[in-house]
Design a protein around this motif. Structure first.
Motif, mmCIF file in Angstrom:
data_model
loop_
_atom_site.group_PDB
_atom_site.id
_atom_site.type_symbol
_atom_site.label_atom_id
_atom_site.label_comp_id
_atom_site.label_asym_id
_atom_site.label_seq_id
_atom_site.Cartn_x
_atom_site.Cartn_y
_atom_site.Cartn_z
ATOM 1 N N TYR A 130 0.837 -1.203 0.000
ATOM 2 C CA TYR A 130 0.000 0.000 0.000
ATOM 3 C C TYR A 130 0.875 1.257 0.000
ATOM 4 N N LEU A 131 1.936 1.214 0.791
ATOM 5 C CA LEU A 131 2.850 2.359 0.860
ATOM 6 C C LEU A 131 3.486 2.629 -0.503
ATOM 7 N N GLY A 132 3.986 1.582 -1.145
ATOM 8 C CA GLY A 132 4.583 1.737 -2.472
ATOM 9 C C GLY A 132 3.591 2.266 -3.486
ATOM 10 N N TYR A 133 2.366 1.760 -3.420
ATOM 11 C CA TYR A 133 1.340 2.210 -4.360
ATOM 12 C C TYR A 133 1.039 3.694 -4.182
ATOM 13 N N LEU A 134 0.821 4.111 -2.950
ATOM 14 C CA LEU A 134 0.460 5.506 -2.706
ATOM 15 C C LEU A 134 1.601 6.466 -3.018
ATOM 16 N N LEU A 135 2.826 6.061 -2.734
ATOM 17 C CA LEU A 135 3.970 6.926 -3.040
ATOM 18 C C LEU A 135 4.188 7.071 -4.538
#
Length: 197
Positions: A130-135
């Motif tokens: 999720y972190l990678g996607y949002l960044l």
């Protein structure tokens, strides 16, 4: 001023988001409580991912629901809720696709590259996805909203990125790394192509 029908639609959306995220977290907690109370925290963990064990491949879908004690579970609960909601607030479809992609990429990365005779479990691979996607959605989409979200997420959770490195014994950095890469892949796949100018 919002019309009554618009207010009702917003209320239904928020209720659906709460049911999906809250239900998932309730499953995390219920499973861990059962494991701790009935099995002293020793039985259900065998359903984690065992690298290069063919029988363990299906556990890729079970492992995110299992945790090594309540400390591990608490550490995953808050970022799962916050980051998951940020994805879902934009699109239910994106939330489900991102979750599927990061679960698969993180799980397969662990299964292929983690050391033999280890067991890997927990929702942290999904959280890092999720972190990678949002960044990276901000980078691929180039809209001010997605860039603003990326900056906020980076400020709040950017320090967690050290977790993709093998710095701490007993932590599945492989799940973190491949989860993050799965999130980047999801951001690329799910971002509409910009027309050539």
């Amino acid at each position: 001023m919002l019309k009554k029908s618009e207010n009702q639609s917003i209320a239904r959306t928020i209720k659906s988001q709460a049911q999906i995220l809250g239900g998932t977290v309730a499953a995390f907690w219920s499973i861990e409580i059962v494991d701790q109370v009935l099995f002293a925290g020793r039985y259900l963990d065998v359903f984690g991912i065992h690298p290069r064990d063919l029988d363990s491949l299906v556990n890729i879908f079970f492992a995110p629901f299992l945790h090594v004690g309540f400390g591990h579970l608490i550490a995953n609960t808050v970022p799962f809720l916050v980051l998951g909601w940020l994805i879902m607030a934009r699109s239910f479809k994106d939330f489900f696709w991102v979750t599927l992609i990061v679960t698969l990429v993180s799980g397969l990365g662990v299964w292929l590259f983690a050391p033999t005779n280890t067991v890997h479990l927990g929702a942290s691979g999904v959280v890092f996805g999720y972190l990678g996607y949002l960044l990276l959605r901000g980078y691929f989409e180039r809209s001010w909203q997605s860039v603003l979200v990326a900056l906020g997420v980076g400020f709040l959770f950017g320090g967690a990125l050290w977790g993709v490195l093998p710095l701490q014994a007993g932590v599945s950095w492989q799940a973190h790394l491949f989860g993050f890469l799965g999130g980047v892949l999801a951001a690329r796949w799910l971002t509409p192509r910009r027309p050539a100018s």
